[in-house]
Structures are given as C-alpha cells and as structure tokens.
Scaffold this motif. Structure first.
Motif, PDB file in Angstrom:
ATOM      1  N   ASP A 193       0.935  -1.317  -0.022  1.00 13.81           N
ATOM      2  CA  ASP A 193       0.043   0.213  -0.110  1.00 13.81           C
ATOM      3  C   ASP A 193       0.785   1.171  -0.118  1.00 13.81           C
ATOM      4  O   ASP A 193       1.820   1.335   0.578  1.00 13.81           O
ATOM      5  CB  ASP A 193      -0.755   0.129   1.094  1.00 13.81           C
ATOM      6  CG  ASP A 193      -1.971  -1.077   1.125  1.00 13.81           C
ATOM      7  OD1 ASP A 193      -2.014  -1.919   0.158  1.00 13.81           O
ATOM      8  OD2 ASP A 193      -2.652  -1.138   2.036  1.00 13.81           O
ATOM      9  N   SER A 194       0.348   2.270  -0.661  1.00 11.78           N
ATOM     10  CA  SER A 194       1.181   3.573  -0.755  1.00 11.78           C
ATOM     11  C   SER A 194       0.434   4.750  -0.842  1.00 11.78           C
ATOM     12  O   SER A 194      -0.832   4.749  -1.146  1.00 11.78           O
ATOM     13  CB  SER A 194       1.986   3.636  -2.257  1.00 11.78           C
ATOM     14  OG  SER A 194       2.799   4.510  -2.582  1.00 11.78           O
ATOM     15  N   ILE A 195       1.068   5.749  -0.376  1.00 10.25           N
ATOM     16  CA  ILE A 195       0.554   7.196  -0.081  1.00 10.25           C
ATOM     17  C   ILE A 195       0.932   8.218  -1.027  1.00 10.25           C
ATOM     18  O   ILE A 195       2.119   8.154  -1.156  1.00 10.25           O
ATOM     19  CB  ILE A 195       0.585   7.725   1.362  1.00 10.25           C
ATOM     20  CG1 ILE A 195      -0.157   6.753   2.520  1.00 10.25           C
ATOM     21  CG2 ILE A 195      -0.088   9.450   1.435  1.00 10.25           C
ATOM     22  CD1 ILE A 195       0.045   7.228   3.870  1.00 10.25           C
ATOM     23  N   LEU A 196       0.118   8.816  -2.265  1.00 11.00           N
ATOM     24  CA  LEU A 196       0.830   9.529  -2.868  1.00 11.00           C
ATOM     25  C   LEU A 196       0.294  11.165  -2.328  1.00 11.00           C
ATOM     26  O   LEU A 196      -0.895  11.291  -2.130  1.00 11.00           O
ATOM     27  CB  LEU A 196       0.214   9.493  -4.141  1.00 11.00           C
ATOM     28  CG  LEU A 196       0.584   8.130  -4.906  1.00 11.00           C
ATOM     29  CD1 LEU A 196       0.264   8.140  -6.322  1.00 11.00           C
ATOM     30  CD2 LEU A 196       2.370   7.824  -4.732  1.00 11.00           C
ATOM     31  N   TYR A 197       1.105  11.936  -2.039  1.00  7.94           N
ATOM     32  CA  TYR A 197       0.753  13.242  -1.579  1.00  7.94           C
ATOM     33  C   TYR A 197       0.210  14.389  -2.673  1.00  7.94           C
ATOM     34  O   TYR A 197       1.013  14.211  -3.607  1.00  7.94           O
ATOM     35  CB  TYR A 197       1.665  13.871  -0.841  1.00  7.94           C
ATOM     36  CG  TYR A 197       2.249  13.097   0.384  1.00  7.94           C
ATOM     37  CD1 TYR A 197       1.440  12.893   1.649  1.00  7.94           C
ATOM     38  CD2 TYR A 197       3.244  12.272   0.234  1.00  7.94           C
ATOM     39  CE1 TYR A 197       1.863  12.000   2.587  1.00  7.94           C
ATOM     40  CE2 TYR A 197       3.856  11.301   1.556  1.00  7.94           C
ATOM     41  CZ  TYR A 197       2.804  11.624   2.396  1.00  7.94           C
ATOM     42  OH  TYR A 197       3.385  10.489   3.666  1.00  7.94           O
ATOM     43  N   ILE A 198      -0.795  14.715  -2.512  1.00  5.12           N
ATOM     44  CA  ILE A 198      -1.442  15.823  -3.679  1.00  5.12           C
ATOM     45  C   ILE A 198      -1.462  17.035  -2.963  1.00  5.12           C
ATOM     46  O   ILE A 198      -1.970  17.382  -2.045  1.00  5.12           O
ATOM     47  CB  ILE A 198      -2.923  15.250  -3.757  1.00  5.12           C
ATOM     48  CG1 ILE A 198      -2.874  14.080  -4.338  1.00  5.12           C
ATOM     49  CG2 ILE A 198      -3.409  16.366  -5.011  1.00  5.12           C
ATOM     50  CD1 ILE A 198      -2.178  13.633  -5.497  1.00  5.12           C
TER      51      ILE A 198
END
Length: 359
Positions: free
Chosen positions: A60-65
């Motif tokens: 699982d991964s978090i992409l910052y927007i």
C-alpha cells in the motif's frame, strides 16, 4: 420520453469517528498482496495524526497531492502512469482523502487505470468505456459535493470540463465530520458556498424535478442553519454542512448547475481561480439571474466577515477575455438549465464580456 438512469454511491458510512472503520471496509476489497491500495492524500496532512491512522498493509502506498491548484488532466495522467510503472498489477483500489481536488483526482485516476489514452479524451458526457477500479472518497472539507457526483472536473489543454459518466461515482464514501475540524474560515466559507450555490442553481433551473428538488431544498435548509442560524456546537455544524454537501451534490446529479458555475469555469481555466472562491466571485454579481439567492449570499458574507475578491478581470486583454468567454459558453447544459433551450438569445459573448468586466 426516455429517463436517464443515474448511478448513486452504493455504500456510505456517516458519523464522527467513522474513519476508523476504513480498515474493515477495505479488507474485503483487497485483490491480493501484490495489488495495493493507493491513497491520494492532501499534502496538508503529511505527518499529521490523520496520516498515521491510514491502514497501510504490504505494498500500500500514499501519494501526496498538492491541492492549491485545480486538478488537471496532465496531473491525472501522470499519477496513472506512476502507478502503472511502480506496481506490477492494477491496484485493489484508489482512496482519496482531502477536499474536492483530491476527490476529483481519485475518481479520475481510478477511471484512467482501466481506460486507455489521456484523461483529456474523456472530458464530456458518457465517453468512458470501462468500469473504474474500486475507489473510495473521504472528504476533509464540506461543500463541493464531489463525494457524491458522477463527474470529476478537470482542466485540460483546451477546456475545463468534467469526466461525466456512470463509472465515475465512488464505490464507497466515508463521511466523518471530525475530519473537517480546523479548516480555515475563508476556505470553510468558500467551499460551503459552493454547496449553497449548487442549491440555488438547481432549485431555479429548468431541469428541476421532484427528485432534485427534495435534495436541493434540504441542502439549502442546512446551509441556512449553518451560515445564517444561531450558534451551534462546532461538531453539529460540521455534521450539518457535511450533510448539506451530500444533499446538494445529489440535487445537481439529477438536474444541473447554472450561471455561476458556467462562468467560474472560465475564470479557473485562464486564471487558475479555485472553484469555491470563483463561484463566490461570480455569484456576487448575479442579481439579474438569482436575486433572492444573491441577497441571502450577501447576508452570509456579512455575518462571517469574509472578503469576496473584486477586480480579478481588470487588465485582461481581448484575447484573454475571449478565452474565458469561450470556455464559459462551452458549458451548454449549465446554460440550458439556467435559462432554457433559447439561452443563446440571452447570453451572448458581448453580454458575458460585460459581466466578467465587473468581476
């Protein structure tokens, strides 16, 4: 007469602390250990307690927007390409956590993982061919209605226009009023007014029907309680505005928005004006079309001491004004809802130019 069979969000959970059930919600949707969940997170929450509560497992991964700018088709394509490059299989799902920008990006990325080409190819109505991957919306500010709508509004190389399709709607929404605590006053107001303006445009439009009217009237009632009512505990205000956003989004899903949105799209395309504040700038000048709505809007502005910018079109040349006007005139269903099928007899390029020059 043929009636449109619109989709609705099939599953929604509402309540303070409901975010903590996210792990339980996602577990049955996980395809495999190799198929991660990708969380698109507004970067204002980077390193925050909210980020620490996100249930990450395996890949699982978090992409910052960064949500300071309106979402773009190029941004959607770049996120899609990054996911395809970094992971060997389609993700189990896309989860958007943030405001309207993040909601729209999450919906668009989920669509573009299963549809070829650029997201700009799908700006319009019912152009999407294939179902999106599983996608979840978790708003952290209330008003846009993006959590419930069948569109994802994007600025493309030639226009600002939504991907409107039956596949756009979220599969799951988590409405936790506690996530909207701490939003700055101006941002809270501008985004809340997006909801209020949805209601005015829906309830006075030619597309109005009993379905959209019932949602629009409830949303407007809630907006009046939040922005013009007596003092209520913050947690009650957050819950009411979250419900207003949901109902306002449902109202326009079954009807349409109108003049304010059609004109604010032009401002956003050329000047990068954020959606909520752009709607406020335009709506403040629309007594001709929405006299009662504008009167109450100005009462709300005065009550909360919020400034509505003026003069943003000063100094624009003919070419820039033509661009804004052409983008706005391209929003045909919005104008038709506001003014009827003969709207072009009322709204001419010259008329629009004069209106923009007052802003």
């Amino acid at each position: 007469m043929k009636f449109k069979n619109f989709p609705m969000v099939p599953r929604v959970i509402f309540g303070r602390g409901s975010f903590d059930q996210l792990e339980e919600i996602l577990a049955p949707k996980r395809d495999s250990e190799k198929a991660p969940f990708i969380f698109l997170l507004d970067d204002v929450f980077k390193g925050s307690p909210l980020e620490q509560r996100i249930p990450l497992y395996g890949k699982d991964s978090i992409l910052y927007i960064n949500s300071l700018a309106e979402p773009k088709t190029s941004q959607v394509d770049a996120i899609r390409d990054r996911i395809r490059h970094d992971f060997e299989t389609l993700p189990s799902g896309i989860i958007g956590i943030g405001g309207g920008t993040v909601m729209d990006l999450a919906k668009a990325v989920a669509l573009m993982l299963t549809n070829e080409g650029s997201s700009a190819d799908y700006q319009g109505w019912d152009l999407v061919k294939h179902r999106a991957v599983f996608h979840v919306g978790i708003p952290t500010i209330s008003g846009t209605g993006a959590e419930v709508s069948r569109t994802t509004v994007l600025t493309g190389p030639e226009k600002k226009l939504g991907i409107n399709s039956d596949f756009t709607t979220f599969d799951q929404v988590v409405l936790d009023p506690d996530l909207t605590a701490g939003v700055p006053l101006d941002q809270w107001f501008y985004t809340g007014m997006d909801c209020y303006i949805h209601c005015v445009e829906s309830l006075t439009g030619t597309y109005l029907n009993a379905f959209s009217q019932s949602y629009g009237e409830k949303a407007q009632e809630l907006c009046n309680e939040v922005f013009l009512g007596n003092s209520l505990p913050d947690e009650d205000l957050r819950g009411k505005l979250m419900m207003a956003s949901w109902h306002g989004g449902m109202s326009i899903a079954y009807s349409q928005v109108g003049v304010a949105h059609a004109m604010s799209y032009g401002l956003s395309y050329l000047l990068g004006t954020r959606h909520g504040i752009g709607n406020c700038i335009v709506f403040n000048q629309l007594e001709e079309f929405y006299p009662e709505g504008v009167k109450h809007f100005r009462k709300m502005v005065d009550k909360h001491g919020v400034e509505i910018p003026r003069g943003i079109c000063e100094g624009l040349g003919d070419d820039d004004l033509d661009t804004i006007i052409n983008v706005s005139l391209g929003m045909v269903p919005l104008w038709e809802n506001a003014l009827g099928k003969d709207w072009q007899h009322v709204i001419t390029p010259q008329k629009l130019r004069g209106m923009y020059e007052k802003m």
